[in-house]
Scaffold this active site. Structure first.
Site, PDB file in Angstrom:
ATOM      1  N   ARG A  49       0.702  -1.216   0.099  1.00 44.77           N
ATOM      2  CA  ARG A  49       0.044   0.115  -0.005  1.00 44.77           C
ATOM      3  C   ARG A  49       0.904   1.350  -0.040  1.00 44.77           C
ATOM      4  O   ARG A  49       1.811   1.059   0.439  1.00 44.77           O
ATOM      5  CB  ARG A  49      -0.837   0.172   1.180  1.00 44.77           C
ATOM      6  CG  ARG A  49      -1.761  -1.282   1.422  1.00 44.77           C
ATOM      7  CD  ARG A  49      -2.518  -1.082   2.618  1.00 44.77           C
ATOM      8  NE  ARG A  49      -3.222  -1.973   2.818  1.00 44.77           N
ATOM      9  CZ  ARG A  49      -3.202  -3.346   3.633  1.00 44.77           C
ATOM     10  NH1 ARG A  49      -2.029  -3.337   4.145  1.00 44.77           N
ATOM     11  NH2 ARG A  49      -4.317  -4.237   3.669  1.00 44.77           N
TER      12      ARG A  49
ATOM     13  N   LYS B 142      -1.999  -2.153   8.073  1.00 45.43           N
ATOM     14  CA  LYS B 142      -3.405  -1.802   8.553  1.00 45.43           C
ATOM     15  C   LYS B 142      -3.452  -2.568   9.804  1.00 45.43           C
ATOM     16  O   LYS B 142      -3.215  -3.725   9.946  1.00 45.43           O
ATOM     17  CB  LYS B 142      -4.566  -2.051   7.380  1.00 45.43           C
ATOM     18  CG  LYS B 142      -4.833  -1.076   6.420  1.00 45.43           C
ATOM     19  CD  LYS B 142      -5.949  -1.295   5.711  1.00 45.43           C
ATOM     20  CE  LYS B 142      -6.181  -0.296   4.661  1.00 45.43           C
ATOM     21  NZ  LYS B 142      -7.616  -0.581   4.104  1.00 45.43           N
TER      22      LYS B 142
ATOM     23  N   HIS C 149      -2.354   2.174  -5.748  1.00 47.00           N
ATOM     24  CA  HIS C 149      -3.050   0.700  -5.368  1.00 47.00           C
ATOM     25  C   HIS C 149      -3.340   0.201  -6.849  1.00 47.00           C
ATOM     26  O   HIS C 149      -3.627  -1.139  -6.710  1.00 47.00           O
ATOM     27  CB  HIS C 149      -4.584   1.288  -4.885  1.00 47.00           C
ATOM     28  CG  HIS C 149      -4.876   0.528  -3.542  1.00 47.00           C
ATOM     29  ND1 HIS C 149      -4.113   0.463  -2.472  1.00 47.00           N
ATOM     30  CD2 HIS C 149      -5.832  -0.298  -3.505  1.00 47.00           C
ATOM     31  CE1 HIS C 149      -4.765  -0.464  -1.652  1.00 47.00           C
ATOM     32  NE2 HIS C 149      -5.757  -0.990  -2.426  1.00 47.00           N
TER      33      HIS C 149
ATOM     34  N   ARG D 298      -0.622  -2.386  -6.820  1.00 41.79           N
ATOM     35  CA  ARG D 298      -0.807  -3.389  -5.762  1.00 41.79           C
ATOM     36  C   ARG D 298      -1.912  -4.345  -6.253  1.00 41.79           C
ATOM     37  O   ARG D 298      -1.760  -5.757  -6.146  1.00 41.79           O
ATOM     38  CB  ARG D 298      -1.313  -2.730  -4.442  1.00 41.79           C
ATOM     39  CG  ARG D 298      -2.125  -3.815  -3.364  1.00 41.79           C
ATOM     40  CD  ARG D 298      -2.314  -2.967  -1.986  1.00 41.79           C
ATOM     41  NE  ARG D 298      -2.983  -3.532  -1.129  1.00 41.79           N
ATOM     42  CZ  ARG D 298      -2.524  -4.444  -0.326  1.00 41.79           C
ATOM     43  NH1 ARG D 298      -1.419  -4.534  -0.075  1.00 41.79           N
ATOM     44  NH2 ARG D 298      -3.423  -5.114   0.722  1.00 41.79           N
TER      45      ARG D 298
ATOM     46  N   HIS E 253      -3.937  -9.143   3.992  1.00 40.37           N
ATOM     47  CA  HIS E 253      -5.629  -9.116   4.320  1.00 40.37           C
ATOM     48  C   HIS E 253      -5.832  -9.954   5.371  1.00 40.37           C
ATOM     49  O   HIS E 253      -5.280 -11.147   5.779  1.00 40.37           O
ATOM     50  CB  HIS E 253      -6.187  -9.692   3.007  1.00 40.37           C
ATOM     51  CG  HIS E 253      -6.227  -8.715   1.823  1.00 40.37           C
ATOM     52  ND1 HIS E 253      -6.400  -9.176   0.450  1.00 40.37           N
ATOM     53  CD2 HIS E 253      -5.818  -7.426   1.764  1.00 40.37           C
ATOM     54  CE1 HIS E 253      -6.478  -8.226  -0.248  1.00 40.37           C
ATOM     55  NE2 HIS E 253      -6.228  -7.055   0.483  1.00 40.37           N
TER      56      HIS E 253
ATOM     57  N   TYR F 263      -9.666 -10.991  -6.395  1.00 41.35           N
ATOM     58  CA  TYR F 263      -8.656 -11.025  -7.345  1.00 41.35           C
ATOM     59  C   TYR F 263      -9.150 -12.256  -8.332  1.00 41.35           C
ATOM     60  O   TYR F 263      -8.557 -12.771  -9.307  1.00 41.35           O
ATOM     61  CB  TYR F 263      -7.410 -11.049  -6.722  1.00 41.35           C
ATOM     62  CG  TYR F 263      -7.156  -9.823  -6.298  1.00 41.35           C
ATOM     63  CD1 TYR F 263      -6.917  -8.843  -7.053  1.00 41.35           C
ATOM     64  CD2 TYR F 263      -6.961  -9.469  -4.901  1.00 41.35           C
ATOM     65  CE1 TYR F 263      -6.701  -7.432  -6.566  1.00 41.35           C
ATOM     66  CE2 TYR F 263      -6.910  -8.307  -4.389  1.00 41.35           C
ATOM     67  CZ  TYR F 263      -6.490  -7.234  -5.041  1.00 41.35           C
ATOM     68  OH  TYR F 263      -6.240  -6.005  -4.536  1.00 41.35           O
TER      69      TYR F 263
END
Length: 323
Positions: free
Chosen positions: A158, A193, A265, A268, A291, A300
């Site tokens: 990110r 995150k 992004h 990414r 994630h 994806y």
């Protein structure tokens, strides 16, 4: 006060007509809004007639059936939500008039609109951007921007994780929640995150690009001590911002001849899509991206299917069969 256009058929139900007069005169809504309400209530009147039920006797079950009919007929979730809003307003007014005991639309919601697929570059375009070299640019800026592209595409970072990297590990970086690069081990230690750390492998091309950048990084600043600990700094020696990376990447993608302006992004997404196309290992892609939930990564698989569908359409004899 603006009237409903003559091309719009007025409902015949006297309660609906009173409501439209209410929103037009008392609430002083715009003419276009009144027109939309008129169309929505005419639609409701038609649906009510189809089930042989007066509008003021419709139940939540009827409304849900109408929603399902509109959805199966191709109307979008957003369009249905707007129609429900118009119906809800009518029944709210009817309740105040003592015409209905309960608003049948109150707890009915439109189907959720499908989330748009993330935009990813094709492999050729991604490699073209990663291989691009601007020989006319300042060598310092060129080395930095090339390393940024390699890390974003090669590691799937990110942009916040990228600009949060330090050039080397330190106790301060640990305390303040920053990541760093370990070139010897070929790893990026990322602070992502949810304050979660993860380690991401750094490929050979990215390692070489980082070595080129680190060899030049300190040159404009010398021994002045003005250089931040950040891996990527601006020309004043301060940590590069996410906005700066967005602007530089957009400019670089245009210079490289890509038709789509690229943002961080997108690289990414490209990383995730291309790794999944090659490996089909969804769990590994989840770990690489950081994630928390694999359902986030599963988007994806839809991108991967789109890629396969395009290959099929272009190559399979039956797909190319003329009608």
């Amino acid at each position: 006060m603006a009237e409903v256009p003559s091309s719009v058929p007025l409902p015949t139900d006297p309660h609906v007509l009173r409501y439209l007069e209410h929103v037009r005169v008392e609430k002083r809504l715009a003419a276009r809004t009144v027109t939309l309400y008129t169309l929505d209530l005419e639609k409701l009147a038609q649906l009510a007639a189809g089930v042989n039920t007066p509008m003021l006797q419709l139940t939540s079950a009827h409304i849900r059936r109408f929603v399902a009919q509109m959805h199966s007929g191709g109307r979008s979730g957003r369009g249905i939500a707007l129609i429900l809003s118009g119906w809800r307003g009518f029944y709210t007014w009817a309740g105040r008039q003592g015409l209905v005991a309960h608003n049948p639309v109150q707890d009915v919601r439109a189907p959720k609109a499908p989330k748009p697929l993330p935009k990813a570059l094709g492999v050729d375009d991604a490699v073209r951007l990663a291989d691009y070299e601007n020989t006319a640019a300042d060598p310092w800026l060129e080395a930095r921007d090339a390393a940024i592209v390699e890390l974003l595409y090669g590691c799937g970072l990110r942009v916040g994780e990228l600009v949060g990297l330090d050039a080397e590990p330190s106790a301060e970086a640990q305390r303040e929640g920053r990541g760093w690069i370990d070139l010897q081990a070929g790893e990026a230690h990322v602070f992502g995150k949810g304050s979660k750390r993860r380690s991401v492998p750094v490929g050979r091309a990215a390692v070489q690009a980082l070595k080129n950048w680190l060899a030049l990084r300190i040159q404009p600043f010398g021994a002045s001590g003005a250089l931040d600990a950040a891996l990527f700094v601006g020309q004043r020696g301060k940590r590069l911002t996410a906005q700066s990376v967005w602007l530089r990447l957009r400019q670089r993608s245009q210079q490289a001849g890509l038709t789509t302006p690229v943002h961080p992004h997108m690289l990414r997404h490209s990383f995730a899509s291309h790794v999944l196309q090659s490996s089909s290992d969804l769990r590994a892609v989840q770990e690489l991206l950081g994630h928390a939930n694999i359902t986030t990564t599963q988007v994806y698989t839809r991108l991967d299917f789109q890629h396969l569908a395009k290959v099929y359409d272009a190559a399979h004899p039956r797909a190319r069969k003329k009608s």
